[in-house]
Design a protein around this motif. Structure first.
Motif, PDB file in Angstrom:
ATOM      1  N   GLY A  73     -17.782  15.856  16.329  1.00  0.00           N
ATOM      2  CA  GLY A  73     -18.918  16.727  16.840  1.00  0.00           C
ATOM      3  C   GLY A  73     -18.844  18.202  16.878  1.00  0.00           C
ATOM      4  N   PRO A 110     -19.627  21.768  14.875  1.00  0.00           N
ATOM      5  CA  PRO A 110     -20.445  22.285  14.200  1.00  0.00           C
ATOM      6  C   PRO A 110     -20.019  22.719  12.670  1.00  0.00           C
ATOM      7  CG  PRO A 110     -19.683  24.175  15.798  1.00  0.00           C
ATOM      8  CD  PRO A 110     -19.011  22.489  15.981  1.00  0.00           C
ATOM      9  N   LEU A 168     -16.862  24.759  21.741  1.00  0.00           N
ATOM     10  CA  LEU A 168     -17.244  24.882  20.408  1.00  0.00           C
ATOM     11  C   LEU A 168     -18.084  26.352  19.852  1.00  0.00           C
ATOM     12  CD1 LEU A 168     -18.632  21.408  19.949  1.00  0.00           C
ATOM     13  CD2 LEU A 168     -16.284  22.070  19.165  1.00  0.00           C
ATOM     14  N   TRP A 187     -25.403  19.921  25.527  1.00  0.00           N
ATOM     15  CA  TRP A 187     -25.016  19.583  23.810  1.00  0.00           C
ATOM     16  C   TRP A 187     -24.525  20.850  23.477  1.00  0.00           C
ATOM     17  CZ3 TRP A 187     -27.227  21.729  19.210  1.00  0.00           C
ATOM     18  CH2 TRP A 187     -28.289  22.464  19.478  1.00  0.00           C
ATOM     19  N   ALA A 192     -17.575  18.683  22.678  1.00  0.00           N
ATOM     20  CA  ALA A 192     -17.684  17.377  21.939  1.00  0.00           C
ATOM     21  C   ALA A 192     -17.146  16.473  23.060  1.00  0.00           C
ATOM     22  CB  ALA A 192     -16.595  17.140  20.776  1.00  0.00           C
ATOM     23  N   TRP A 233     -22.748  16.941  15.789  1.00  0.00           N
ATOM     24  CA  TRP A 233     -22.864  18.093  16.715  1.00  0.00           C
ATOM     25  C   TRP A 233     -24.294  18.313  16.773  1.00  0.00           C
ATOM     26  CZ3 TRP A 233     -25.161  23.235  15.363  1.00  0.00           C
ATOM     27  CH2 TRP A 233     -24.906  24.097  16.339  1.00  0.00           C
TER      28      TRP A 233
END
Length: 383
Positions: free
Chosen positions: A81, A83, A141, A314, A318, A324
Motif C-alpha cells: 500500500g 506510494p 505515508l 485513502w 495503509a 496505494w
C-alpha cells in the motif's frame, strides 16, 4: 549491603516496571471511556437495546482464508500500500476567507469544510500512527500539510465514529485547547471526549435521525453501515454519517461505511447534496460490508443525489491490502462511467466549489510521464 551488580539489576527491573506502567496508562487513556460508562450510555439508544450498537442490515459472508493467508496479507500490507515515491502535498495557507462552499482535504478522512461561512473540521487526525500504542500501528505515508494551529478558528469538530483513524486523542485535546469549537459526535463518542478533558458544555451527541443545531448550521445524524470500538470490545458507541446544512448548501459526510440501502433512503429524505465525502479506500474481501469500494462509493453518491464527490479515506494510511493509488484510479473510472463530478485535491489543497463546478482535473498521484518519479514534485514521506 546490596552488591553493585544486584543493585543494577534491581534498578533495571524497577525502570522496566515503571515503563510498563507508564505505557499501560498511556494506552488506557488513548482508549477513552470505560466500557461500563459506554454501556450505560448505549442503553439509552433504541439502536442498542442490549448495550451494544448494531447495523440494521445483516453482514455479508467472508472468504474462507487460512490464518497463514491472512497473516501474509497483514505483514505485506504496508509494502503493497505504499506510494512509489514521496506524495505531492500542498501547504495549507492561513485561513482568511470563509466561502459559501469549500473544502480542504488534509489527509485520510480529515476534511475542513466551509459551509455558508462556517468552518467544520471532519474526523481530524494529526498523529503519526493510528494506534493507542506508541511506535505501533499504521504509519503516515505522507507529510502533514498543516498543524491544528495553522487552521485558525474552527466552529465545529464533527466526528463520525471512534476508530483510531477518525478519533485521535492528541488531536482532540489540542483542538479543544486552541479553538472554541463545539464537538458534534455520535452517541457514546462524547464519553471519550469528556474522559480526555473536553468540557461537557462543548460536546453535543446525537443518535441516528437526531438533529442538532449549532454554530449556525444544522447537523443530521444519519445511518451508515460500519462498526465501532477502541479496544477488543466492538460496537460500544454509535457510528454515523452526517448531513451538514446551512441556509444555502448541504454536505454529506459518510464517515466509514459499507454499501448500504441507507444511502438511497437518505437521498430521498435529506438530499440532494452539493458535496459528498465518500470513502474509497481500505476495502477488502475480508470486510466486504464495512468499507465501500470506489465503485460502491460512486453508487452511493448517486443515490444520495450528490453534485460533487470528494473521495476520502485513502492515500495516508495503509489500512487495506490494495495498491496505494488504486482507490483513486477506480474512483475516476467509475465517476467517468456515471458522469459524476469529482473533486481531486492533493493533501492540503483547498477547493472553492462556489467558484468551480467541474472536477479538479489534475490526477496528481500519477507520474507526469512513464519515466517520471512521483516524488519529483512532492514532499517528504514517512518510512
Amino acid at each position: 549491603m546490596i552488591r553493585p551488580a544486584r543493585s543494577v539489576l534491581l534498578g533495571a527491573a524497577l525502570a522496566a516496571l515503571l515503563a510498563s506502567v507508564g505505557l499501560g496508562v498511556h494506552v488506557r487513556r488513548a482508549m477513552g471511556a470505560r466500557p461500563s460508562e459506554l454501556r450505560r450510555i448505549a442503553l439509552r439508544s433504541p439502536h442498542a437495546p442490549t448495550g451494544t450498537f448494531a447495523n440494521r442490515e445483516p453482514g455479508l459472508p467472508r472468504p474462507d482464508l487460512t490464518l497463514r493467508q491472512v497473516a501474509t496479507m497483514v505483514l505485506t500490507r504496508r509494502e503493497r500500500g505504499a506510494p512509489p515515491g514521496p506524495v505531492p502535498i500542498t501547504a495549507h495557507p492561513p485561513a482568511v476567507e470563509r466561502a459559501g462552499l469549500a473544502l480542504t482535504w488534509f489527509a485520510h478522512a480529515c476534511v475542513l469544510l466551509e459551509v455558508d461561512g462556517r468552518r467544520v473540521l471532519v474526523d481530524p487526525v494529526w498523529s503519526e500512527r493510528t494506534s493507542p500504542v506508541p511506535g505501533f500501528g499504521p504509519r503516515r505515508l505522507h507529510a502533514i500539510t498543516a498543524t491544528p494551529a495553522d487552521l485558525g478558528e474552527v466552529d465545529v469538530v464533527l466526528l463520525t465514529h471512534d476508530h483510531y483513524d477518525h478519533l485521535d486523542r492528541p488531536t482532540v485535546t489540542e483542538l479543544a485547547r486552541i479553538t472554541g469549537a463545539v464537538f458534534v459526535a455520535p452517541l457514546g463518542v462524547g464519553a471519550h471526549l469528556r474522559t480526555w478533558g473536553v468540557p461537557a458544555s462543548r460536546i453535543v451527541e446525537a443518535d441516528w435521525d437526531d438533529v442538532v443545531v449549532t454554530a449556525g448550521l444544522t447537523f443530521t445524524c444519519l445511518e451508515c453501515r460500519h462498526f465501532s470500538g477502541r479496544s477488543f470490545r466492538r460496537n460500544t458507541t454509535q457510528w454515523a454519517a452526517w448531513k451538514v446544512a446551512g441556509p444555502d448548501h448541504a454536505v454529506y459526510a459518510a464517515g466509514d461505511t459499507g454499501a448500504t440501502e441507507a444511502h438511497a433512503r437518505t437521498g430521498a429524505e435529506h438530499g440532494p447534496f452539493d458535496l459528498t465525502l465518500m470513502p474509497v479506500g481500505a476495502y477488502s474481501e475480508l470486510w466486504p460490508d464495512i468499507h465501500t469500494t470506489p465503485e460502491q462509493a460512486v453508487e452511493g453518491h448517486l443515490a444520495l443525489g450528490g453534485r460533487v464527490m470528494l473521495p476520502v479515506h485513502w492515500a495516508t494510511y495503509a489500512l487495506g491490502f490494495h495498491p496505494w493509488a488504486e482507490p483513486a484510479e477506480r474512483a475516476v473510472r467509475a465517476a467517468e462511467a456515471h458522469g459524476v463530478v469529482l473533486a481531486l485535491p492533493r493533501p492540503g489543497e483547498r477547493v472553492d466549489l462556489t467558484r468551480r463546478t467541474d472536477a479538479v482535473s489534475d490526477l496528481w498521484w500519477r507520474p507526469r510521464d512513464p519515466d517520471a518519479v512521483l516524488g519529483e514534485v512532492g514532499s517528504a514521506t514517512g518510512s
